[in-house]
Design a protein around this motif. Structure first.
Motif, PDB file in Angstrom:
ATOM      1  N   TYR A 111       0.529  -1.321  12.197  1.00  0.00           N
ATOM      2  CA  TYR A 111       1.600  -1.343  11.204  1.00  0.00           C
ATOM      3  C   TYR A 111       2.832  -2.060  11.733  1.00  0.00           C
ATOM      4  CZ  TYR A 111       5.420  -0.330   8.196  1.00  0.00           C
ATOM      5  OH  TYR A 111       6.520  -0.507   7.387  1.00  0.00           O
ATOM      6  N   MET A 378       1.422   3.576   2.378  1.00  0.00           N
ATOM      7  CA  MET A 378       1.111   2.183   2.653  1.00  0.00           C
ATOM      8  C   MET A 378       0.660   1.494   1.370  1.00  0.00           C
ATOM      9  SD  MET A 378       1.551   1.228   5.786  1.00  0.00           S
ATOM     10  CE  MET A 378       0.450  -0.161   5.989  1.00  0.00           C
ATOM     11  N   SER A 403       6.016  -4.920   4.666  1.00  0.00           N
ATOM     12  CA  SER A 403       4.574  -4.706   4.514  1.00  0.00           C
ATOM     13  C   SER A 403       4.025  -5.469   3.324  1.00  0.00           C
ATOM     14  CB  SER A 403       4.263  -3.212   4.393  1.00  0.00           C
ATOM     15  OG  SER A 403       4.937  -2.638   3.291  1.00  0.00           O
ATOM     16  N   CYS A 431      -4.110  -1.848   5.229  1.00  0.00           N
ATOM     17  CA  CYS A 431      -3.654  -1.829   3.837  1.00  0.00           C
ATOM     18  C   CYS A 431      -4.801  -1.841   2.831  1.00  0.00           C
ATOM     19  CB  CYS A 431      -2.765  -3.043   3.561  1.00  0.00           C
ATOM     20  SG  CYS A 431      -1.242  -3.092   4.517  1.00  0.00           S
TER      21      CYS A 431
END
Length: 455
Positions: A111, A378, A403, A431
Motif C-alpha cells: 500500500y 481500499m 490510491s 486493490c
C-alpha cells in the motif's frame, strides 16, 4: 437498440475517471466515450449544497438523493475554496497493524508503495496538463496530529512507517503547538513532506482536454445517471461461433450504449450486482470557516499552510483562499437522510473550538456528497470475472487520491491493452475487486515471518 459501439466507455469524469481516460488515450486507445452526470471533477453536486444561515440547527433535509454525486467540492470565491482534494500517503486505517490484519505486513508495504507511486503519477500529470500547475497544485506536505491520550499509539505508528521506508518525520509538542496553538490541544504529529493538494476540478478537465487533443475521447456532460451496466452476449449472423461480449450501459433516460469494455469510476456507485455487499454508502461533509485575518498561530495561519488531519482521520483541514476548509463526520450512512446542516454544524463547532481566533458563529459555506467504502477501506479495481467486460474503479478516496491515481494508471493493463508491469502487480492485487470473492491470488492476511521479524 444501441447503434454505436465504442471501444471503451468510462462512466464518471472525476479525477479517477478522467485519469483513466487519459492513460488509455496515452496508450493509443481511441473511440472512448466518457459519461458524466454533472461536470468533470465536480459531479452533479448542486443537489448536495446546503445553504448558509442557521448553521447549528439540526434537522432533516427535505430532499434525499442516494444517487447524488460524491464529488463534494466548493465553487470558489465566497462559496468556499474551489475544488480542493488532498493527495496524501496516509494509510487507510486507524493503525498500520489494523491494516495488516486484512492484508499482512507485505500488504502494508504494497500500500505504501502504491500510494507513493500514485502521488508521483498525479503530480507529474498535473504539471504536464494543468495551465497553471504552480497555482493549482501545492506540494506543501501533510501533518497528522493527535492529542495527549494518543501520543503513544501515534509514536508506534511512526515507528512502523519508518521501518517500512515511508518518508516522514516526528514532530514533538513544541513544533505542533507552534503550528496550531495551545487551544487545539494537539501535542504530537507525523510530518509527510511529499504530500500535496490539488484543484481537482481543473485537473479532471485538463486530463480530458489532453485526451481529446489526442483524438481519443468524446465527453458527454450532464447526462442522465446510469441505471445499470452489464456484460451481454451478442451473436453475429453467418457465424456459428460468432458471439462477442460487450459492456451495455443503460441510462435513466432510456439510452442504451455499448462498448467492447467499460470502466465504472463513480465513487458513490453501490447499487450493482457485482458490488452487492462490497461497498457501503457514506456521506462526506465539508465546512469552510472564514479565515480573513491571520491568527496567533504560525503554521495554521500561514497562507500556504500544509494539509492537516487527525490521527484516525476523523477530521482533515487546510487554510485555502481565506477559508479553513474542514472535512469529517463521514461515518453516517448514505442510505439515510444526510442531516447535512447538523453534521456541517458539528464541523464548524469543532473548528471554532480548536482555533478560537476564528469568528465564532460566522456564516460559512457547507456541502455534502456521497461516497462508498469497502471493509478494508481500499478501492475496488478490475473485472469481477474473466468474462466480464466491466472494469470497476470505485471506493473511498477520502484517504487521499493517491490510491485511486494509482488505480487509474492501471486502466490500459486492466482492460487488456498492455501487460501489468512487475512494480504494479502488488498494488493491483491489493486493490483487486476479486480479493473479496476468493477468485484472485492476493497477499495473505497473515504476517510473513520475514517481515514480522523486521517489525
Amino acid at each position: 437498440m444501441a447503434t454505436d459501439v465504442y471501444e471503451v466507455i468510462v462512466v464518471g469524469a472525476g479525477t479517477t475517471g478522467a485519469a483513466a481516460v487519459y492513460h488509455l488515450a496515452d496508450a493509443g486507445v481511441k473511440n472512448i466515450l466518457c459519461l458524466e452526470m454533472g461536470t468533470p471533477g465536480k459531479g452533479r453536486s448542486t443537489a448536495g449544497h446546503v445553504p448558509g444561515g442557521a448553521p447549528l440547527i439540526a434537522g432533516e433535509e427535505s430532499t434525499f438523493e442516494p444517487e447524488n454525486s460524491g464529488s463534494a467540492v466548493f465553487e470558489g470565491g465566497p462559496c468556499g475554496p474551489s475544488a480542493i482534494k488532498m493527495i496524501v500517503t496516509l494509510p487507510p486505517y486507524l493503525m498500520l497493524d489494523g491494516f495488516a490484519e486484512h492484508h499482512g505486513w507485505d500488504g502494508v508495504k504494497a500500500y505504501l508503495d502504491l500510494a507513493k507511486r500514485g502521488l508521483r503519477i498525479e503530480l507529474q500529470l498535473a504539471s504536464k496538463v494543468l495551465p497553471r500547475p504552480k497555482e493549482q497544485v501545492k506540494q506543501l506536505g501533510s501533518l497528522m496530529v493527535c492529542e495527549a491520550d494518543k501520543v503513544e499509539r501515534l509514536r508506534r505508528e511512526f515507528d512502523y512507517l519508518r521501518r517500512l521506508g515511508c518518508d516522514c518525520e516526528w514532530w514533538d509538542k513544541d513544533r505542533v503547538v507552534d503550528a496550531h496553538g495551545e487551544a487545539a490541544s494537539f501535542v504530537a504529529g507525523i510530518w509527510f513532506p511529499g504530500d500535496a493538494r490539488i484543484d481537482s476540478a481543473s485537473y479532471a478537465r485538463a486530463l480530458l482536454d489532453a485526451a481529446s487533443k489526442m483524438g481519443a475521447v468524446k465527453l458527454k456532460e450532464n447526462c442522465a445517471p446510469m441505471k445499470s451496466v452489464t456484460t451481454i452476449h451478442v451473436g453475429h449472423a453467418g457465424h456459428a461461433k460468432g458471439a462477442e461480449d460487450y459492456a451495455e450501459i443503460r441510462l435513466e433516460d432510456g439510452q442504451v450504449l455499448r462498448a467492447k469494455r467499460a470502466i465504472v469510476a463513480t465513487g458513490a456507485m453501490y447499487i450493482d450486482e457485482h458490488l452487492a455487499g462490497l461497498l457501503t454508502p457514506r456521506y462526506s461533509y465539508l465546512t469552510a470557516l472564514p479565515h480573513r485575518e491571520a491568527g496567533p498561530v504560525g503554521g495554521m495561519a500561514a497562507p500556504d499552510s500544509p494539509n492537516f488531519f487527525t490521527f484516525g482521520f476523523s477530521h482533515d483541514w487546510c487554510v485555502e483562499d481565506d477559508f479553513v476548509r474542514i472535512s469529517g463526520e463521514d461515518h453516517f450512512s448514505g442510505l439515510k437522510s444526510p442531516k447535512a446542516t447538523e453534521r456541517c454544524g458539528n464541523l464548524a463547532k469543532w473548528g471554532w473550538h480548536k482555533y478560537p481566533y476564528l469568528e465564532f458563529g460566522a456564516t460559512y459555506p457547507q456541502k455534502y456528497g456521497l461516497y462508498s467504502e469497502t471493509a478494508d477501506l481500499m478501492p475496488l479495481a478490475g473485472m469481477p470475472t474473466a468474462s466480464c467486460r466491466v472494469c470497476y474503479m470505485v471506493g473511498c478516496n477520502a484517504w487521499g487520491q493517491a490510491s485511486l491515481s494509482f488505480v487509474a494508471s492501471l486502466a490500459p493493463a486492466l482492460l487488456g491493452y498492455r501487460e501489468l508491469l512487475p512494480p504494479e502487480e502488488p498494488g493491483a492485487k491489493l486493490c483487486s475487486i476479486r480479493r473479496f470473492t476468493g477468485k484472485a491470488v492476493v497477499a495473505s492476511a497473515r504476517v510473513s515471518h520475514s517481515t514480522q521479524s523486521k517489525l
